[in-house]
Write an enzyme that holds these catalytic residues in place. Structure first.
Site, short mmCIF file in Angstrom:
data_model
loop_
_atom_site.label_atom_id
_atom_site.label_comp_id
_atom_site.label_asym_id
_atom_site.label_seq_id
_atom_site.Cartn_x
_atom_site.Cartn_y
_atom_site.Cartn_z
NE ARG A 71 -3.89 -1.90 2.45
CZ ARG A 71 -4.09 -2.58 3.57
NH1 ARG A 71 -3.45 -2.20 4.67
NH2 ARG A 71 -4.88 -3.62 3.61
NE ARG A 180 -5.03 -6.20 15.53
CZ ARG A 180 -5.05 -6.26 14.21
NH1 ARG A 180 -4.36 -5.41 13.49
NH2 ARG A 180 -5.77 -7.19 13.59
CE LYS A 181 -6.22 -3.26 11.34
NZ LYS A 181 -7.08 -3.84 10.26
N GLY A 436 -14.91 -9.74 2.00
CA GLY A 436 -14.64 -11.17 1.92
C GLY A 436 -14.38 -11.83 3.24
CB CYS A 441 -10.64 -4.15 3.81
SG CYS A 441 -9.36 -4.77 4.92
N GLY A 442 -13.79 -3.52 3.06
CA GLY A 442 -14.76 -2.91 2.15
C GLY A 442 -15.83 -2.11 2.84
#
Length: 536
Positions: A71, A180-181, A436, A441-442
């Site tokens: 990314r 974490r993120k 998915g 993420c979507g």
């Protein structure tokens, strides 16, 4: 390390990855990639460093046979034509021409090899771009208003502010080991076009009268996030002047670093700390760190446009326009990106802007050049007037490349959008998001219709299927969509959605949005309809 790792005072309950991060900072893997793994190859990479690759902005892609995803950080979604050409050339040389726009305004490659990474790092840096910390337990790409500087609906131009905050955190080892993120959002657009409520920390447009003068600034939201346990961010009672944004962000990030949870990785995001502490306790701790702040002023958020801009719009600069283009399911290629770069130079201001809806915009197009720009061949597929469903369909990477996804999403989403555009006629554009796996993420939770991949057992074996959720929205009255019972096989999805949309079309009130329809008739009505469809 200029801070004390207070969480190591009692390491008995820490998850395994915390020890890996303490043994070697994630940022150190960048030098190891350049000096060692790029020369010795994929087989030389141990598991611990493979996990640290995320700090370089790199993930191992499915099926774990030596290829990687990368990314690129695109702050607030704005790149120059020179940067776009560099991205395109790297994609052509190393990424099989594939260029994806993500739901966080980043650019994503696939098919990279570890041997290629040093050259990619160098070529990105040469144009002022980086993949570093686009992934990992660290402050990631700062999303923001893709129209910053040209937006008629912004209170202030936030470009320099985003760069200031980004420059502070990028490669800053004081904050490279978070639980974490950590996702940040900064926008002064009144239509919430940086999705404040689903970020760990977000700054949104506000004003406050201070000493008799109206001051433009921000309100602060903390603790948002999606995945399997989604949380809407909580608003703090605080008004932040533009020059104090960095200070406030440092305070919030410090709290997350020092008090965030490190026992279980699936419960380590800031949202879990906020859920336990609540905004009042969180703000008390924040004030201890940064000092007193003014109470909240007047929010200037008036709605949510989900960052969709179809067609030509006037900028705040008289005589100039931006053109919103649809990138079908966020996927483009090196040739198209180069053509957009040429278009940006010939017809616009030399910039390309990515959005959280996985789309692209050209900016700075004079009135007398708009029609010529619209005739460009590249705008046939990346269209400013895409069909309704294609224009509002978002998809994560899916199991084509992602090790976590259980179903394919990109091509499925494209086919479903085409199916609906051929069969369903509506005057309301419906946002449909595919994911998915539960990591989302979507961003399926904020869609009108969210679709989460799963598998179902049939006489022919396991097949792709999807769970359906309806009614998501951000902005005033923000609400995640609600799941329906009844898993739909992937091959049946287009037909099932068409029938649910027909229910909306036939029973809606005049001008009623899909979200308001769900709110009025209730999720049970959709459940009843879906159950009947699946039984027929």
């Amino acid at each position: 390390m200029a801070y004390e790792a207070v969480w190591m005072n009692d390491p008995s309950k820490l998850n395994k990855f915390e020890f890996i991060k303490m043994e070697k900072d994630g940022l150190d893997v960048i030098r190891t990639i350049i000096d060692k793994y790029s020369k010795e190859g994929y087989a030389s990479i141990p598991e611990d460093d493979m996990n640290r690759f995320k700090w370089a902005g790199v993930y191992e892609q499915k099926p774990r046979e030596g290829y990687f995803m990368m990314r690129i950080r695109i702050n607030t979604g704005i790149i120059t034509s020179a940067q776009a050409r560099a991205i395109a050339s790297i994609g052509r040389d190393y990424g099989r021409d594939l260029i994806d726009v993500t739901t966080r305004q980043a650019i994503q490659y696939h098919w990279l090899k570890v041997e290629d990474l040093p050259d990619i790092f160098n070529r990105l840096e040469a144009v002022g771009l980086y993949s570093y910390e686009a992934c990992g337990d660290c402050p990631r790409t700062i999303v923001g208003n893709p129209l910053a500087g040209i937006d008629p609906d912004e209170l202030m131009d936030t470009r320099e502010l985003v760069e200031q905050v980004n420059d502070f955190y990028l490669m800053n080892r004081d904050f490279s080991n978070l639980p974490r993120k950590y996702k940040m959002s900064i926008s002064s657009n009144i239509y919430n076009n940086a999705h404040a409520e689903i970020n760990d920390i977000a700054f949104t447009p506000a004003t406050k009268v201070i000493d008799g003068e109206e001051v433009i600034g921000f309100h602060v939201y903390v603790g948002g996030g999606l995945s399997a346990k989604p949380h809407l961010a909580k608003e703090l009672d605080m008004f932040v002047r533009p020059e104090e944004v960095l200070k406030v962000s440092i305070g919030v990030t410090t709290i997350f670093r020092d008090f965030g949870y490190r026992e279980k990785r699936h419960q380590a995001r800031l949202k879990f700390l906020m859920a336990d502490w609540g905004p009042e306790k969180f703000q008390e701790k924040l004030i201890e760190i940064i000092g007193e702040m003014p109470t909240a002023g007047e929010s200037k958020i008036v709605g949510w446009n989900a960052v969709y801009y179809d067609g030509v719009f006037p900028q705040k600069q008289q005589g100039l326009n931006f053109i919103g283009l649809n990138v079908p399911v966020g996927r483009t290629n090196s040739d198209e990106l180069e053509q957009l770069a040429d278009a940006a130079d010939e017809f616009g201001d030399g910039t390309i802007r990515t959005t959280m809806s996985q789309n692209i915009m050209l900016a700075g197009v004079p009135d007398d050049k708009v029609e010529a720009a619209l005739q460009l061949p590249v705008l046939k597929r990346l269209s400013p007037s895409a069909k309704p469903f294609m224009s509002r369909t978002v998809s994560c990477t899916g199991n084509e490349f992602c090790n976590l996804a259980v179903v394919e999403t990109k091509e499925r989403a494209r086919r479903v959008a085409e199916y609906l555009d051929e069969r369903v006629e509506l005057d309301e554009k419906i946002r449909i998001h595919f994911i998915g796996c539960p990591n989302a993420c979507g961003q399926k939770h904020i869609a009108d219709i969210g679709l989460q991949g799963a598998l179902v057992k049939t006489p022919e074996g396991m097949v792709d299927a999807f769970d359906i959720a309806v009614g998501g929205i951000l902005g005033p009255g923000a609400k995640f969509n609600e799941s329906l019972k009844g898993r739909v096989k992937g091959d049946d999805l287009g037909g099932v959605l068409a029938q649910l949309l027909l229910f909306y079309k036939e029973d809606r009130e005049s001008g009623e949005s899909f979200h308001n329809f769900v709110k009025r008739v209730g999720v049970p009505a959709f459940q009843e309809k879906l159950t009947a469809i699946l039984a027929s």
